[in-house]
Write a protein that holds these residues in place. Structure first.
Motif, PDB file in Angstrom:
ATOM      1  N   ARG A   1       0.849  -1.216   0.000  1.00  0.00           N
ATOM      2  CA  ARG A   1       0.000   0.000   0.000  1.00  0.00           C
ATOM      3  C   ARG A   1       0.871   1.247   0.000  1.00  0.00           C
ATOM      4  O   ARG A   1       0.570   2.224  -0.686  1.00  0.00           O
ATOM      5  N   GLU A   2       1.968   1.185   0.770  1.00  0.00           N
ATOM      6  CA  GLU A   2       2.889   2.336   0.821  1.00  0.00           C
ATOM      7  C   GLU A   2       3.470   2.601  -0.581  1.00  0.00           C
ATOM      8  O   GLU A   2       3.546   3.736  -1.023  1.00  0.00           O
ATOM      9  N   PHE A   3       3.845   1.511  -1.298  1.00  0.00           N
ATOM     10  CA  PHE A   3       4.460   1.679  -2.621  1.00  0.00           C
ATOM     11  C   PHE A   3       3.430   2.106  -3.679  1.00  0.00           C
ATOM     12  O   PHE A   3       3.777   2.812  -4.626  1.00  0.00           O
ATOM     13  N   ALA A   4       2.174   1.679  -3.501  1.00  0.00           N
ATOM     14  CA  ALA A   4       1.129   2.123  -4.446  1.00  0.00           C
ATOM     15  C   ALA A   4       0.994   3.637  -4.329  1.00  0.00           C
ATOM     16  O   ALA A   4       0.879   4.348  -5.342  1.00  0.00           O
ATOM     17  N   LYS A   5       1.026   4.124  -3.085  1.00  0.00           N
ATOM     18  CA  LYS A   5       0.903   5.563  -2.849  1.00  0.00           C
ATOM     19  C   LYS A   5       2.130   6.292  -3.413  1.00  0.00           C
ATOM     20  O   LYS A   5       2.002   7.285  -4.131  1.00  0.00           O
ATOM     21  N   ALA A   6       3.310   5.735  -3.119  1.00  0.00           N
ATOM     22  CA  ALA A   6       4.557   6.376  -3.560  1.00  0.00           C
ATOM     23  C   ALA A   6       4.652   6.437  -5.081  1.00  0.00           C
ATOM     24  O   ALA A   6       5.286   7.342  -5.629  1.00  0.00           O
ATOM     25  N   THR A   7       4.059   5.466  -5.755  1.00  0.00           N
ATOM     26  CA  THR A   7       4.153   5.434  -7.221  1.00  0.00           C
ATOM     27  C   THR A   7       2.913   6.063  -7.879  1.00  0.00           C
ATOM     28  O   THR A   7       2.777   6.008  -9.104  1.00  0.00           O
ATOM     29  N   ASN A   8       2.025   6.536  -7.010  1.00  0.00           N
ATOM     30  CA  ASN A   8       0.827   7.202  -7.517  1.00  0.00           C
ATOM     31  C   ASN A   8       0.004   6.293  -8.439  1.00  0.00           C
ATOM     32  O   ASN A   8      -0.472   6.728  -9.480  1.00  0.00           O
ATOM     33  N   THR A   9      -0.108   5.036  -8.039  1.00  0.00           N
ATOM     34  CA  THR A   9      -0.933   4.097  -8.820  1.00  0.00           C
ATOM     35  C   THR A   9      -2.156   3.739  -7.981  1.00  0.00           C
ATOM     36  O   THR A   9      -2.144   3.921  -6.764  1.00  0.00           O
ATOM     37  N   ASP A  10      -3.190   3.183  -8.646  1.00  0.00           N
ATOM     38  CA  ASP A  10      -4.407   2.887  -7.883  1.00  0.00           C
ATOM     39  C   ASP A  10      -4.511   1.390  -7.532  1.00  0.00           C
ATOM     40  O   ASP A  10      -5.593   0.869  -7.322  1.00  0.00           O
ATOM     41  N   ALA A  11      -3.371   0.692  -7.483  1.00  0.00           N
ATOM     42  CA  ALA A  11      -3.380  -0.731  -7.105  1.00  0.00           C
ATOM     43  C   ALA A  11      -3.964  -0.851  -5.689  1.00  0.00           C
ATOM     44  O   ALA A  11      -3.608  -0.083  -4.805  1.00  0.00           O
ATOM     45  N   GLN A  12      -4.859  -1.826  -5.523  1.00  0.00           N
ATOM     46  CA  GLN A  12      -5.476  -2.064  -4.215  1.00  0.00           C
ATOM     47  C   GLN A  12      -4.872  -3.335  -3.624  1.00  0.00           C
ATOM     48  O   GLN A  12      -4.430  -4.219  -4.366  1.00  0.00           O
ATOM     49  N   PHE A  13      -4.872  -3.456  -2.318  1.00  0.00           N
ATOM     50  CA  PHE A  13      -4.284  -4.633  -1.679  1.00  0.00           C
ATOM     51  C   PHE A  13      -5.172  -5.159  -0.560  1.00  0.00           C
ATOM     52  O   PHE A  13      -5.809  -4.376   0.151  1.00  0.00           O
ATOM     53  N   LEU A  14      -5.181  -6.486  -0.431  1.00  0.00           N
ATOM     54  CA  LEU A  14      -6.018  -7.149   0.571  1.00  0.00           C
ATOM     55  C   LEU A  14      -5.186  -8.164   1.340  1.00  0.00           C
ATOM     56  O   LEU A  14      -4.501  -8.999   0.736  1.00  0.00           O
ATOM     57  N   TRP A  15      -5.266  -8.111   2.635  1.00  0.00           N
ATOM     58  CA  TRP A  15      -4.596  -9.108   3.480  1.00  0.00           C
ATOM     59  C   TRP A  15      -5.537 -10.298   3.635  1.00  0.00           C
ATOM     60  O   TRP A  15      -6.575 -10.181   4.276  1.00  0.00           O
ATOM     61  N   SER A  16      -5.170 -11.407   3.009  1.00  0.00           N
ATOM     62  CA  SER A  16      -6.022 -12.593   3.106  1.00  0.00           C
ATOM     63  C   SER A  16      -5.268 -13.843   2.676  1.00  0.00           C
ATOM     64  O   SER A  16      -4.376 -13.788   1.833  1.00  0.00           O
ATOM     65  N   ASP A  17      -5.659 -14.948   3.242  1.00  0.00           N
ATOM     66  CA  ASP A  17      -5.268 -16.258   2.745  1.00  0.00           C
ATOM     67  C   ASP A  17      -5.908 -16.410   1.354  1.00  0.00           C
ATOM     68  O   ASP A  17      -7.054 -15.965   1.157  1.00  0.00           O
ATOM     69  N   VAL A  18      -5.205 -17.011   0.419  1.00  0.00           N
ATOM     70  CA  VAL A  18      -5.760 -17.242  -0.925  1.00  0.00           C
ATOM     71  C   VAL A  18      -7.141 -17.894  -0.838  1.00  0.00           C
ATOM     72  O   VAL A  18      -8.089 -17.470  -1.502  1.00  0.00           O
ATOM     73  N   TYR A  19      -7.236 -18.926  -0.020  1.00  0.00           N
ATOM     74  CA  TYR A  19      -8.489 -19.685   0.046  1.00  0.00           C
ATOM     75  C   TYR A  19      -9.667 -18.843   0.540  1.00  0.00           C
ATOM     76  O   TYR A  19     -10.821 -19.157   0.271  1.00  0.00           O
TER      77      TYR A  19
END
Ligand SMILES: C[S@@+](CC[C@H](N)C(=O)[O-])C[C@H]1O[C@@H](n2cnc3c(N)ncnc32)[C@H](O)[C@@H]1O
Length: 263
Positions: A88-106
């Motif tokens: 999330r920090e790097f998405a902000k630093a690169t000014n991109t709108d990539a979203q991130f979720l903390w989760s087990d794949v399953y």
């Protein structure tokens, strides 16, 4: 191995800062705009502009953000909260709108609304998952009909060897979990890391059966006698960005890739 998620989360949390600071991941050049994707997966992706892409096991987000820079709408999922925090920090630093979720794949389908045009997952992923049928079910359930899976992974033959590639330590058909204490990590730095890890070796047959059982039709499959990463002991770069084990040269498959379509 009821507590494998807890063990592996701790293992991966501990690696994050080392990986971010490593020469291996070259995070500085990535932040400045370097695309971290390799020829192998780039060849399968095609034009991702405008596509929704779910990136499973995204680590600290370099590839997810690279896909965003290519015009995709991305969501990266990972078990390590520390990795997600950095992503999330790097998405902000690169000014991109990539979203991130903390989760087990399953568990991802429980937290994510909607279906994706593409699921992307590469290098060092399925070995952390005990059940590939469940993995393929998640992918199938998260894809729109006609949606694509882009998957590149280290070859199961690699995981048969001990870490020095001196002898065959594990079965190709290895059903049980491999529980080990790992010293260090695959990047430079991190010699101080000593953590328990739980992993599984999955044969190619297991991968294909899991995809087939879950309506994912394989449209492309390739094996490679090199790795795009210098991540095993005693490798040499024979061409820019292509590494082989010095000892075996071209004798072993190191990576494979699959493109599949949800039918
Ligand atoms: C080798 S890394 C990902 C590879 C990616 N190619 C990279 O280098 O950035 C493996 C990732 O899988 C994640 N992981 C392990 N088990 C997981 C699980 N059950 N669910 C989601 N993520 C998991 C780890 O936290 C780690 O970030």
């Amino acid at each position: 191995m009821d507590n494998y998620l807890e063990i592996n989360q701790k293992l991966w949390d501990a690696k994050v800062d080392v990986h971010v600071a490593s020469d291996f991941y070259q995070n500085e050049s990535f932040l400045k705009g370097r695309n971290t994707l390799n020829e192998i997966e780039l060849g399968l992706l095609g034009d991702v502009k405008g596509l929704s892409v779910l990136h499973l096991q995204c680590h600290f987000g370099q590839d997810t953000i690279s896909l965003s820079r290519m015009g995709a709408k991305t969501l990266g999922v990972d078990l390590s909260p520390k990795a997600i925090e950095k992503a999330r920090e790097f998405a902000k630093a690169t000014n991109t709108d990539a979203q991130f979720l903390w989760s087990d794949v399953y568990k991802a389908p429980e937290h994510v609304d909607g279906k994706f045009d593409m699921v992307f997952t590469t290098y060092g992923t399925i070995g952390w998952l005990p059940d590939l049928d469940k993995w393929a079910r998640v992918i199938s359930c998260m894809l729109k009909p006609g949606g694509k899976l882009v998957f590149a992974e280290f070859h199961p033959v690699v995981w048969m060897f001990d870490t020095d590639f001196n002898y065959v330590q594990y079965n190709y058909f290895q059903d049980e979990a491999i529980v080990e204490t790992a010293e260090g990590t695959y990047t430079d730095g991190g010699n101080h890391l000593i953590d328990k890890e739980v992993s599984w070796n999955h044969s190619l047959g297991e991968v294909f059966q899991a995809l087939k059982h879950n309506n994912l039709q394989v449209t492309d499959f390739k094996e490679y006698d090199y790795s795009p990463y210098n991540c095993f002991k005693n490798m040499e770069e024979f061409e820019k960005g292509k590494f082989r084990l010095k000892k075996f040269d071209k004798k072993l498959p190191l990576v494979y890739s699959i493109l599949a379509e949800k039918i």
